[in-house]
Scaffold this active site. Sequence first.
Site, PDB file in Angstrom:
ATOM      1  N   LYS A   1       0.824  -1.213   0.000  1.00 11.32           N
ATOM      2  CA  LYS A   1       0.000   0.000   0.000  1.00 11.32           C
ATOM      3  C   LYS A   1       0.856   1.261   0.000  1.00 11.32           C
ATOM      4  O   LYS A   1       0.393   2.329  -0.398  1.00 11.32           O
ATOM      5  CB  LYS A   1      -0.966  -0.038   1.162  1.00 11.32           C
ATOM      6  CG  LYS A   1      -1.913  -1.222   1.022  1.00 11.32           C
ATOM      7  CD  LYS A   1      -3.213  -1.079   1.700  1.00 11.32           C
ATOM      8  CE  LYS A   1      -4.204  -2.155   1.295  1.00 11.32           C
ATOM      9  NZ  LYS A   1      -3.697  -3.542   1.328  1.00 11.32           N
TER      10      LYS A   1
HETATM   11  C1  PLP Z   1      -4.183  -4.641   0.591  1.00  9.00           C
HETATM   12  C2  PLP Z   1      -3.364  -5.858   0.454  1.00  9.00           C
HETATM   13  C3  PLP Z   1      -3.656  -6.860  -0.503  1.00  9.00           C
HETATM   14  C4  PLP Z   1      -4.887  -6.803  -1.393  1.00  9.00           C
HETATM   15  O1  PLP Z   1      -4.829  -5.792  -2.363  1.00  9.00           O
HETATM   16  P1  PLP Z   1      -6.169  -5.288  -3.072  1.00  9.00           P
HETATM   17  O2  PLP Z   1      -5.756  -4.129  -3.893  1.00  9.00           O
HETATM   18  O3  PLP Z   1      -7.081  -4.882  -1.946  1.00  9.00           O
HETATM   19  O4  PLP Z   1      -6.716  -6.412  -3.857  1.00  9.00           O
HETATM   20  C5  PLP Z   1      -2.811  -7.945  -0.612  1.00  9.00           C
HETATM   21  N1  PLP Z   1      -1.726  -8.071   0.193  1.00  9.00           N
HETATM   22  C6  PLP Z   1      -1.426  -7.145   1.133  1.00  9.00           C
HETATM   23  C7  PLP Z   1      -0.233  -7.360   1.994  1.00  9.00           C
HETATM   24  C8  PLP Z   1      -2.213  -5.996   1.295  1.00  9.00           C
HETATM   25  O5  PLP Z   1      -1.894  -5.093   2.223  1.00  9.00           O
END
Ligand code: PLP
Length: 498
Positions: free
Chosen positions: A113
């Site tokens: 993120k």
């Molecule tokens: C948010 C997240 C995901 C999922 O990503 P999306 O964009 O919500 O599909 C997968 N792995 C981690 C570690 C995350 O923080």
Amino acid sequence: MKKSYHSTRSKDISVSASQGILQGLAPDGGLFVPDFIHQLKLSPDSFKGKTYGQMAKIIFGAFLNDFSQEQIDHAVQSAYYSGKFSKDEPVALKKVGDRYFLELFHGPTCAFKDMALTILPYLMTESMKITDHQKKIMILTATSGDTGKAALEGFADVADISILVFYPKDGVSTVQEKQMLTQAGKNTCVIGVDGNFDDTQNGVKEILNDAAIAKELDSDGMIFSSANSINIGRLLPQVVYYFYSYYKLLADGEIADGEKINFVVPTGNFGNILAGYYAQILGLPINKLICASNANNVLTDFFTSGSYDRNRDFYKTSSPSMDILISSNLERLLFDLYDGDTTAISDLMQSLKSQGSYRVSPAVMDKAAIFYGGYADEAETSMAIKSAFDDFNYLMDPHTAVADKVYADYVKASGDDSKTVILSTASPYKFGRSVYESIFGQSPEDDYAILDSLAQKTGTEIPLPLKDLATKDNKHQLQCGKNGMSQAVLEFSKQQVK
Ligand SMILES: *Cc1c(COP(=O)(O)O)cnc(C)c1O
């Protein structure tokens, strides 16, 4: 001002890129989508031999059509090349056996993120200038762990924006809570809520829909905005690393020019993998987008049957960021599959709201043939972590391990030998206990000590942002009940105005 984004649920609601970034969600509950994406073709030659930052500038330049190139350059430079990431390039591509891992976790909070939340504050600040926005912004977020810390880190000390994060007091890991409570920045506030994640998220939604609170905030010269993954300012930064992976493989001589490759994406809210779909529309040679889920496999069923149904048990897993039954960004894919038919999308979303389900016809699903859906359960995830370490000395976190296992299943089922990139979304140290116990068995050590043991036993290093976390001082100590959340917002806003 070019109003070239509109709501997935109504063409009458249209905004410019900067307005879309400031608003987050469309007022009718829809998501903003670019009108022009199918007209946009980026020349492959413009990406050859470029750095991550240069590619980001091309892609943002194409989508953020009311930003100047200087504004885009400034945002990219500040987010990705000013010491927030631990490497020269913000991401790293590693070959492990017969697949490649794109590590997206070298940012300030050790999860993917960061790729979007390091740049979103700059995009918002520039958007405020472009729209001549006179009010200050308060970002309000409910988090189950990862998003909260990445948003805090991104918005800390940004002028004219403050951020308040609510988290369920007993619903996040020790490390995640400590990461948030130690957050610096006078414009940040972190509050533990006496309730679970649903209570916390519902509380935030109620506040965002409360006219009286909005009015009071307005009298303080402030408005709410959101940093969650439906904001186009979070989606676009994710398009970049698909291009980066491709052109890095090309530069390294691993693929031929124009050769199609696969991407495997550990998926929750469908933001990350949707960015891959957008990359393919822009002309990137992609063979398959493999959507990997954990035991909460609502998307696997959707891609297999065309039926989306959230009426099922919810599982808490070792890959908590994928513990989701409503994948919000799927609405943007549906919009594209239905050729921009906003009435059809409104109907599907209405059905999701009232029945918890909807069904898409086989003819429409045929257009989604680039997707393959699969899932891994807890034991399979754990085994994938162990084999990658035993066979290749490679450590991966549970989210990445879900993707690795689904990829192995896909190869078995399809025999497809296209080169494949697995998106690695979190540092193994962020989920240290699961990783340690998958490889070495149960451990009585506490959540911090286990990181030291993992480092020692595997000969790897604890990433800087997670090191010494235990001894850092907490800067936040507020807590409230479910009914005290709005009061807390107002108190924080008064304090920020001073
Ligand atoms: C948010 C997240 C995901 C999922 O990503 P999306 O964009 O919500 O599909 C997968 N792995 C981690 C570690 C995350 O923080």
